[in-house]
Design an enzyme around this catalytic site. Structure first.
Site, PDB file in Angstrom:
ATOM      1  N   ARG A  22       0.815  -1.217   0.000  1.00 57.20           N
ATOM      2  CA  ARG A  22       0.000   0.000   0.000  1.00 57.20           C
ATOM      3  C   ARG A  22       0.853   1.274   0.000  1.00 57.20           C
ATOM      4  NH1 ARG A  22      -4.040  -0.802   4.823  1.00 57.20           N
ATOM      5  NH2 ARG A  22      -2.141  -1.730   5.690  1.00 57.20           N
ATOM      6  N   ASN A  40      -6.337  -2.872   1.601  1.00 55.57           N
ATOM      7  CA  ASN A  40      -6.333  -4.338   1.591  1.00 55.57           C
ATOM      8  C   ASN A  40      -7.757  -4.851   1.738  1.00 55.57           C
ATOM      9  OD1 ASN A  40      -3.540  -4.556   1.498  1.00 55.57           O
ATOM     10  ND2 ASN A  40      -3.309  -4.799   3.712  1.00 55.57           N
TER      11      ASN A  40
END
Length: 785
Positions: A22, A40
């Site tokens: 990320r 996620n």
């Protein structure tokens, strides 16, 4: 001129959680001046990207070309995001994880990265000498996780509340510790201490750190229990023969080689030869034990690897190990913390309870190990790294099957009895568990059941099919039968050697509908489709079925299971199957092996052989190795672990003779019922004559290997011509023998055949579960079609 805003939702599948994916996307998206978000979820990573299309294309290019080091992208899926579906993004941000059906993977534990190594060695760094330093590029993963999504709350780090400084790192997308779930420092994280046998901390009131005291004790000859990342190890000075011998006695591990840890490559090269490929393996994020050829200018204690010419070395893979080894001048033994054949202990209490008669001191910490992970073992053979034990650093990385396997229902394959693993499969994705061990041990069975339950939770895997081996007495088979009955799900049985070959086909991405292969499966024992014991097999194989084309001549296992532990029984059985004993005693009675065999209750043994009493027939290649090894004095009376005789015979080979000769002992090929049967009377004739002439054991070992290579290759060539096959697959534990694997592979390639052999999946029974799952999947897909 204004560019019309464009938006996409981008799905990234693969090993993409817990690896800094990320923040990597966040940095790239800001570089590309995009709005949106990344998060996620249960299927991997999702990205909303808003901007011009060329900028989004550039984002995808950066993600795929420069992913985080521990990630593995399986797929990138893009779809336009309609105007009404777009959230009101004012910047690019990272948002919280979202739930759903679990489809993503868990990344294996990774060795300490260079950046974290610098941190622990910089005196002014707040993590100076901190043994639990990590970031998104390294540290524990599978060993600490309890559930998915992989967040701190679902790991054993949940009990450690991050301090202000660590929390700032954890929340900063520009920091390499952003959402590093094990993130900690001395102020807020796990701690390490050193205890004596009474549980008293030895460093209280002392300015010496626990690791400094531990190093001092190792130098003095003590045996330490050291809690690491995936379990507790037993350690001693590898140059201290008394310490090594004491550890062997206390651990009841009398012959099997010990693993070693060295400070760095320079230290390893003092004792072993290291190729560039082996160096890369040692320094990889998996940091496995690598089997190396003995060499260098210095010697370690002879009891490290008795009867072998190789050493199993690994480098430090956690800050704790780096800090400890940095204070030692030579390698240490670092072997599993257990009594022989038991599973490695993982908790502090178990370390004291189970290792109290072995260790002198305990170096422990308070970060819980959720999942036991043995050290992985790798050996370079025939130009490739071959995993011999798949555990820490490799499990549970997913294995992708060919696209034809999409649509496979959830399958659970339970593996075999020895070197057990289990496998979860759905669609064209397989998750192979870490090495579980031998299910003959009660503690291993308990760990096996616990791990099955945990994997089911981690991957939300509810099997519709359970797969077992043919052997009815395997505990994994019995457990699978019980599970299928209780849950009312389909039970599939897969023949042992079929599974060996198919497991190798999977890792080589062999298509479901490609032509059949010739599989050569060589191992100790596996139940055949006729209920007999197999182990030297030539099979025509595809994913769904197999046909037995040939096999080694079956020979009695005198005393049943005793023959696996007392190699002389196999020598006697082979001789009895080829010769009249009285004639043999007259012709070769003066030989030392004959005197040894005649000292046994030969009349009773002959009766057992002739009547088949407790003497099942087996076409086992492993038992042939045992028979020849015992004949030349290797492990004759007793083998303390599986494969010991074969390993020591490979080490004994006279390589100068091996390289100078192309032929070895002979064999006999017969055709019985349309199948090719290899017999070994010519081998035994020549071997007995060599013993009479006092030929060196190393030469006999070389001639045996040469003869077996010749028998296998000539039989394979004949069967390939007969069956019109052009691909040969080699598998089974016997092919962990480097001389055999390389010899057979080279000769068959020279004849224009395509060769496949295991690399990322074990050739031994640890690879069975993957093969079982793939066979069951192919059969299920066939039924659905």
């Amino acid at each position: 001129m204004n560019v019309k805003p464009y938006a996409e939702r981008i799905r990234i599948r693969g090993l993409v959680q817990g690896v800094g994916f990320r923040p990597t996307v966040w940095n790239f998206a800001n570089h590309c001046k995009l709005l949106g978000a990344v998060w996620n979820d249960a299927e991997g990573v999702l990205i909303d990207a808003i901007g011009c299309k060329s900028a989004i294309d550039r984002l995808i290019e950066l993600i795929t070309q420069q992913p985080p080091p521990l990630s593995k992208i399986d797929a990138v899926e893009r779809q336009p995001l309609a105007l009404l579906d777009r959230p009101a993004y004012t910047r690019f941000e990272i948002i919280e994880s979202r739930g759903g059906e679990i489809r993503t993977g868990i990344v294996p534990d990774a060795a300490t990265c260079d950046a974290c190594l610098q941190d622990i060695h910089q005196p002014h760094n707040r993590r100076y000498h901190y043994p639990f330093t990590n970031c998104t590029h390294c540290g524990p993963r599978l060993s600490i996780v309890r559930a998915i999504p992989y967040d701190r709350a679902t790991t054993s780090m949940a009990v450690f509340q991050q301090c202000k400084a660590c929390l700032a790192e954890y929340r900063d997308p520009a920091d390499r510790r952003f959402h590093a779930q094990p993130n900690a420092c001395p102020a807020c994280g796990p701690r390490v201490w050193l205890e004596d046998v009474a549980g008293k901390a030895l460093h209280e009131g002392s300015d010496k750190e626990p690791l400094e005291l531990a190093a001092k004790l190792l130098r003095s000859g003590a045996i330490l229990a050291i809690k690491g990342i995936g379990g507790v190890h037993l350690a001693c000075d590898a140059g201290n023969e008394l310490a090594v011998a004491t550890l062997r006695t206390r651990k009841r591990r009398y012959h099997k080689a010990f693993a070693l840890m060295a400070t760095d490559l320079a230290m390893i090269r003092r004792y072993a030869n290291v190729s560039d490929q082996e160096e890369a393996l040692l320094k990889s994020s998996a940091a496995p034990i690598v089997i190396l050829r003995q060499g260098g200018e210095e010697m370690l204690a002879p009891a490290i690897a008795p009867g072998q010419r190789s050493l199993g070395f690994m480098l430090p893979y956690t800050p704790l190990h780096h800090l400890l080894m940095g204070q030692l001048a030579r390698p240490i033994v670092l072997t599993s913390g257990n009594l022989s054949d038991e599973p490695q202990v993982i908790s502090n209490n178990a370390a004291h309870d189970r290792l109290s008669a072995i260790a002198d001191y305990w170096l422990l910490h308070d970060r819980e190990i959720v999942n036991r992970l043995d050290d992985s073992v790798v050996r370079v053979m025939d130009g490739d790294a071959r995993i011999l034990r798949r555990a820490r650093g490799y499990a549970p990385a997913r294995i992708t099957l060919p696209d034809e396997f999409r649509g496979t229902p959830p399958i659970l394959a339970l593996g075999g009895e020895l070197k057990n693993t289990f496998c979860l499969m759905k669609d064209n994705q397989a998750i192979l568990s870490q090495h579980m061990g031998d299910l003959e041990n009660g503690a291993t069975i308990k760990e096996y059941h616990r791990s099955l339950e945990l994997y089911g939770l981690l991957f939300q895997h509810d099997p519709a099919v359970v797969v077992v081996d043919y052997h009815p007495n395997y505990l994994s088979t019995q457990w699978g039968q019980q599970m299928a009955e209780e849950r009312k799900i389909h039970l599939e049985s897969v023949q042992h050697h079929h599974a060996h070959i198919v497991g190798c086909m999977v890792e080589h991405n062999r298509s479901l509908e490609q032509a059949d292969v010739l599989g050569i499966a060589l191992d100790g024992l596996g139940m055949g489709e006729d209920g007999a014991l197999w182990g030297g097999e030539f099979l025509r194989v595809n994913y769904r079925e197999f046909q037995r084309l040939g096999y080694f001549k079956p020979t009695a296992m005198l005393g049943g299971a005793k023959a696996m532990h007392e190699p002389w029984r196999n020598t006697l059985a082979h001789l009895l199957s080829e010769f009249a004993w009285d004639r043999l005693s007259n012709d070769y009675g003066e030989l030392e092996i004959m005197r040894f065999l005649n000292s046994k209750p030969i009349a009773n043994l002959q009766q057992m052989f002739e009547r088949g009493l407790n003497s099942p027939l087996a076409s086992s290649c492993g038992r042939l190795f045992d028979a020849v090894a015992a004949a030349i004095g290797i492990c004759r009376e007793q083998a303390s672990h599986e494969g010991q005789a074969a390993i020591e015979m490979e080490a004994l080979i006279d390589h100068e003779f091996l390289e100078g000769q192309e032929t070895g002992y002979g064999y006999r090929m017969e055709w019985i019922g349309g199948q090719c049967v290899l017999g070994w009377q010519p081998l035994w004739h020549a071997l007995l004559k060599d013993l009479r002439r006092d030929v060196a054991p190393g030469v006999i070992a070389a001639r045996f290997h040469q003869g077996l290579i010749q028998a296998l290759t000539e039989t394979a060539l004949q069967l390939c011509r007969q069956q019109r096959l052009n691909t040969v697959v080699l598998s089974g534990g016997v092919f962990q023998n480097r001389i055999l694997l390389e010899g057979v592979s080279r000769r068959l390639r020279e004849q224009g055949l395509t060769l496949m052999s295991p690399r990322v999946v074990q050739a031994n029974d640890g690879g069975l579960s993957l093969g079982q799952a793939a066979v069951a999947a192919a059969r299920q897909l066939n039924r659905i079609a």
